[in-house]
Write an enzyme that holds these catalytic residues in place. Structure first.
Site, short mmCIF file in Angstrom:
data_model
loop_
_atom_site.label_atom_id
_atom_site.label_comp_id
_atom_site.label_asym_id
_atom_site.label_seq_id
_atom_site.Cartn_x
_atom_site.Cartn_y
_atom_site.Cartn_z
N GLY A 183 46.86 40.89 49.43
CA GLY A 183 46.63 41.94 48.45
C GLY A 183 47.27 43.21 48.98
O GLY A 183 47.07 43.57 50.14
N ASP A 196 52.06 44.63 43.26
CA ASP A 196 52.46 44.78 44.66
C ASP A 196 53.51 45.86 44.82
O ASP A 196 53.74 46.35 45.93
CB ASP A 196 53.00 43.45 45.19
O1 MRU Z 1 50.12 36.98 47.78
P1 MRU Z 1 48.99 37.93 47.63
O2 MRU Z 1 47.65 37.27 47.50
O3 MRU Z 1 48.99 39.02 48.70
O4 MRU Z 1 49.28 38.66 46.25
C1 MRU Z 1 48.38 39.61 45.76
C2 MRU Z 1 48.71 40.09 44.41
O5 MRU Z 1 49.69 39.71 43.82
C3 MRU Z 1 47.81 41.15 43.83
O6 MRU Z 1 47.75 41.04 42.44
C4 MRU Z 1 48.39 42.52 44.19
O7 MRU Z 1 48.55 42.64 45.57
C5 MRU Z 1 47.54 43.62 43.71
S1 MRU Z 1 46.14 43.81 44.76
C6 MRU Z 1 45.15 45.04 44.27
#
Ligand code: MRU
Length: 356
Positions: free
Chosen positions: A52, A240
């Site tokens: 995240g 992200d």
């Molecule tokens: O691969 P991840 O689990 O790190 O991806 C996370 C996401 O895509 C979330 O939607 C994004 O980081 C927003 S978190 C508030």
């Protein structure tokens, strides 16, 4: 937010050790993991023990603290910063947090580096918590407006985990939902499973359950028919990396959900703290899209009858698989951006008016 009734943050620093909730064990086991070294922090980010965008940023900030504990030579710290930035490529919060730490430390005497780094990493976490809370208050207004017309349960679809586990607290996409629930507005969440790492099923649904919010896990391909049937009132997702033109990079599959929402006149909101805005990259084609191991697709992990985690192959042994982790939703499909400063259009003017 709560786990089994107890309040937690996702990361904290105690007696020279960084502590995290190991997200690779959720939802079956709740384990707190200790990070003692820079290498531990890098590994936690790469292996998705933390994940995240905001939480990755906070972990990288604490990674700098751990690096200073190992060696307070500034060259070593800068080299550690580079390694942290490279640990995952897509979420801009990682670079944002590391750059902020280095900028702060570059003016400090060697003897005070650790003390200042600890303070700054904590401030990054505190700020994220404040910002995510404000996102919730600002996003609540959108849910309230829909509720005023519908006067019945609001069905919200979300993708991946942009919940409190992805941030320090509250979450981005989930914060308006938590605020609506606290205010007594009936909400139900359609949770995209989010293959291959199942952040929706394993993390979003888990944290909503802990807060007592009604939710239903759906396969990633189900959102379209639910929207055609009028069973989705709005979508809220996280991001992200958000470009200054309003394009939004988020977990793979977000784009397809935005297309379905557009086709069915379902409002599609993206919630983000300003640490997720990339003011420099002008073209979404220049966003580095992480490609992870194809094993995340071809194998699946779960608990066996002896309560032990087991990994099994689900694809034909000879098949190739490809695992892109993120995609870009063009701004034209985004109904609005919900930020700590308020709501804006996903346009250069919208973002500029709020932040510059
Ligand atoms: O691969 P991840 O689990 O790190 O991806 C996370 C996401 O895509 C979330 O939607 C994004 O980081 C927003 S978190 C508030």
């Amino acid at each position: 937010m709560k786990i089994e009734g107890k309040e937690y943050r996702t990361i904290w620093y105690e007696n020279s050790i960084v502590k995290i909730i190991d997200q690779t064990k959720l939802p079956h086991q709740f384990k707190i993991k200790e990070l003692n070294t820079l290498k531990d922090a890098i590994n936690a980010i790469k292996s998705m023990e933390v994940r995240g965008a905001p939480l990755i940023g906070a972990t990288a900030a604490y990674g700098i603290v751990l690096a200073i504990q190992e060696n307070s030579n500034f060259e070593f710290i800068k080299n550690s910063a580079d390694q942290l930035i490279q640990s995952r490529p897509t979420a801009i919060n990682l670079k944002w947090a590391v750059d902020r730490m280095i900028a702060k430390l570059s003016e400090i005497n060697k003897g005070h580096l650790l003390e200042v780094a600890i303070k700054e990493a904590l401030e990054i976490c505190d700020e994220d918590e404040r910002f995510c809370k404000s996102i919730g208050i600002n996003g609540l207004k959108v849910i309230e407006d829909i509720y005023k017309i519908k006067k019945d349960t609001i069905n919200i679809l979300t993708h991946c985990n942009a919940g409190w586990l992805a941030t320090i607290n509250w979450g981005t996409a989930t914060s308006p939902i938590y605020h609506a629930h606290k205010k007594g507005i009936p909400v139900h969440v359609w949770v995209d499973e989010t293959r291959p790492r199942n952040q929706g099923a394993n993390l979003t649904s888990y944290e909503l359950n802990e807060e007592g919010i009604r939710n239903t896990i759906i396969a990633d391909n189900t959102g379209g028919i639910l929207m055609q049937r009028g069973e989705v009132d709005m979508c809220i997702v996280g991001t992200d990396r958000t470009l200054s033109n309003g394009d939004v990079c988020n977990k793979i599959g977000t784009y397809l959900k935005a297309l379905a929402a557009h086709d069915n006149n379902v409002p599609f909101y993206v919630a983000l703290p300003s640490s997720t805005i990339d003011w420099n990259t002008k073209n979404s084609k220049d966003i580095p899209i992480e490609e992870r191991s194809s094993e995340e697709l071809s194998h699946i992990e779960g608990f066996d009858e002896n309560n032990e985690i087991k990994k099994i192959l689900i694809y034909p042994k000879k098949s190739n698989a490809m695992n892109l982790a993120f995609d870009v939703t063009p701004a034209k499909y985004v109904s609005g951006l919900i930020t700590e400063k308020g709501l804006c259009e996903a346009t250069p003017e919208g973002l500029k008016n709020l932040f510059k």
